[in-house]
Design a protein around this motif. Structure first.
Motif, short mmCIF file in Angstrom:
data_model
loop_
_atom_site.label_atom_id
_atom_site.label_comp_id
_atom_site.label_asym_id
_atom_site.label_seq_id
_atom_site.Cartn_x
_atom_site.Cartn_y
_atom_site.Cartn_z
N LEU A 223 114.72 36.56 -3.75
CA LEU A 223 116.01 37.39 -3.82
C LEU A 223 117.16 36.80 -4.06
O LEU A 223 118.05 37.05 -4.87
N PRO A 224 117.31 35.71 -3.19
CA PRO A 224 118.68 34.93 -3.62
C PRO A 224 118.64 34.23 -4.90
O PRO A 224 119.73 34.20 -5.51
N ARG B 234 119.61 37.09 -7.30
CA ARG B 234 120.88 37.96 -6.98
C ARG B 234 121.89 37.99 -8.07
O ARG B 234 122.33 39.22 -8.42
N LEU C 256 120.66 40.14 -10.96
CA LEU C 256 120.56 41.74 -10.42
C LEU C 256 122.03 42.25 -10.39
O LEU C 256 122.13 43.25 -10.79
N LEU C 257 122.96 41.41 -9.93
CA LEU C 257 124.44 41.78 -9.68
C LEU C 257 124.98 42.17 -10.87
O LEU C 257 125.58 43.05 -11.42
#
Lengths: 281, 267
Positions: free
Chosen positions: A191-192, A195, A198-199
């Motif tokens: 996830l990191p 991210r 994704l943002l």
């Protein structure tokens, strides 16, 4: 990137290319947009503020903002799932699905709007299934969120896919060998890493949703204070020849667009820097 | 197990959101039967709309293609101050609402606009006429080719062009013989995306067109008019043309991507 020499460039055509580019940009984009600022300036500060903050206008901002946020969030979640599935799993028809994801991108907004409205109207295929449950979709804010999710989905998927495909498997393997559960690995390792993408996907979907007109104008029903998004209100004012009022709202939306544009570009720069720092570009 | 759940969710979501609407278009278009469908397509207003849509794309796409090439050349082969700003500005039309874009052109060329009196003195019409539609489409599809070319040419760098120049090629020769072959798949991809968007544009064109049937209606606008008049099957018939266009676009995109990957290019 190859080394850049100071002084006279080696390759020809710089002046011509840059000149043409800037002129074209100015003529097609910048000058037309400036008319909106000039028009709204004609109202004066107080007039502009008044026109941009009537209850109906404020309701339209609120609806646009909330609906776009909700839609971008849903797109982000499901977009992540879709991108994950496309990037990491092999299954029959995968290539077809991959191409199909771009459909909201390629489909004209009017067709999307028309079709979604017909599907989710009380007499439609899905609307008739939901009506007995008391759920109304067409001509409600829910329908607006639906349409906006539809058009935002490809942004998220296409931004995430390359990043997911480039993830190095060694890091996950290391985590697994150190005893992390799959969920733990996902949350703390993957996830990191995704991210930023994704943002960016979320921001792109959000920016697109705020300004969206075609897909929404059919399904919203345009009820003032209830289902009237900001672009629709601008259109209504234009039809009533209230150009100044329309310009006032447009200025607010344009400022929001600029802010989002800056955010998106800063994110892109940040991602590029992070990628080159990691040694992958 | 997780794998199957995720795949199921993804496919289910896509089926609901993407496949179902497509199926609805086909079903509703043929709702009154095939003869009615064909009649709707042959209707003179529909044909005029198709012609206008094609004309608009035929003008807007080559112009934006030229711009895309020029912008990508300037941005990726040279360093100059303000390059980042230029790149951001090129992206601007993507974040601006189409309605605002159309309005900008009305403010520019409309009766009350900056050029309004000049235009009426010379008996020229831009707004509520074809030129306005072309301009609005130009604005909206502005970034697509450039956005496709810039990362591609950035990745390819400048070595090959520099080698060509050192060996004595002129600027145009370098561009034609060295750069163009390298970017041809990305270029094609950008043109496809740009054309699809040009033919499907709705919001911006809606503001400038005046919705004059048979004259200033593109196919998307025609769909809206038919829908507002409750000619649902006819609206879907026109929409089916656009949906078909979308599918063809998707197919061509995949083809180009696949070809580009085969030849070692990334799109």
């Amino acid at each position: 990137m190859s080394a850049v020499r100071r002084g006279k460039p080696v390759l020809p055509g710089f002046g011509l290319a840059l000149g043409f580019t800037v002129t074209y940009l100015g003529l097609v984009v910048l000058i037309p947009l400036s008319t909106i600022f000039v028009k709204s300036a004609g109202l004066g500060w107080s007039g502009l503020l008044a026109a941009a903050t009537t209850p109906r206008v404020l309701a339209s901002y609120r609806l646009s903002l909330v609906a776009s946020l909700a839609a971008a969030l849903i797109s982000a979640v499901f977009g992540l799932v879709v991108a994950w599935v496309l990037a990491r799993y092999r299954f029959p028809g995968r290539r077809f699905v991959d191409a199909f994801v771009d459909l909201p991108f390629a489909l004209p907004t009017a067709v999307a709007g028309l079709t979604l409205t017909t599907l989710y109207a009380p007499s439609g295929w899905i609307g008739s299934l939901l009506a007995p449950l008391g759920i109304k979709v067409a001509f409600t804010p829910l329908g607006i969120v639906l349409a906006l999710t539809f058009i935002g989905l490809p942004f998220v998927v296409r931004t995430l896919q390359p990043v997911l495909e480039d993830l190095e498997i060694e890091v996950e393997e290391a985590a697994a060998s150190l005893g992390a559960s799959r969920w733990h690995t996902f949350r703390r390792v993957l996830l990191p890493a995704i991210r930023p993408a994704l943002l960016t996907g979320f921001t792109l979907a959000f920016a697109r949703a705020v300004g969206e007109y075609g897909s929404v104008v059919f399904i919203s029903g345009n009820m003032p204070l209830r289902t009237e998004i900001a672009p629709l209100l601008i259109m209504t004012k234009l039809e009533q020849f209230d150009y100044a009022g329309a310009a006032a709202i447009a200025v607010v939306l344009l400022l929001a667009s600029f802010a989002l544009l800056v955010a998106i570009n800063l994110q892109a720069i940040g991602r590029r820097r992070a990628a080159s720092a990691r040694g992958t570009t | 197990m997780v794998r199957r759940l995720l795949i199921g969710t993804a496919l289910g979501f896509l089926a609901l959101f993407l496949a179902l609407p497509l199926a609805a278009v086909v079903t509703h278009a043929l709702g009154d039967g095939v003869p009615a469908y064909l009649r709707a397509l042959r209707d003179p207003d529909t044909l005029a709309a198709v012609r206008l849509t094609l004309l608009t794309a035929a003008i807007a796409v080559p112009l934006n293609l030229t711009f895309g090439l020029a912008a990508a050349w300037a941005i990726t082969k040279f360093a100059f101050p303000g390059k980042q700003l230029l790149v951001a500005l090129i992206d601007l039309p993507l974040t601006v609402s189409p309605v605002i874009c159309g309005m900008a052109f009305v403010l520019l060329f409309g009766a009350q606009g900056w050029f309004g009196s000049w235009l009426s003195d010379h008996d020229l019409k831009v707004v509520f006429a074809v030129p306005g539609i072309v301009l609005a489409t130009l604005f909206v599809t502005f970034p697509f080719v450039a956005r496709e070319l810039i990362p591609l040419m950035q990745e390819q760098g400048t070595e090959e062009e520099e080698a060509a120049v050192v060996l004595g090629a002129s600027g145009w020769q370098t561009f034609r013989r060295v750069t163009l072959p390298n970017i041809k798949w990305g270029l094609l991809y950008g043109v496809i995306v740009c054309s699809a968007r040009a033919m499907g544009e709705f919001g911006a064109v809606s503001v400038v067109s005046g919705h004059i049937r048979g004259v200033t209606n593109t196919v998307p606008l025609h769909v809206e008019i038919l829908y507002n008049e409750y000619h649902l099957a006819a609206a879907f018939a026109a929409a089916s043309l656009l949906a078909l266009l979308a599918l063809v676009t998707l197919a061509m995109q995949s083809l180009v991507e696949w070809q580009g990957r085969r030849r070692g290019e990334s799109t």
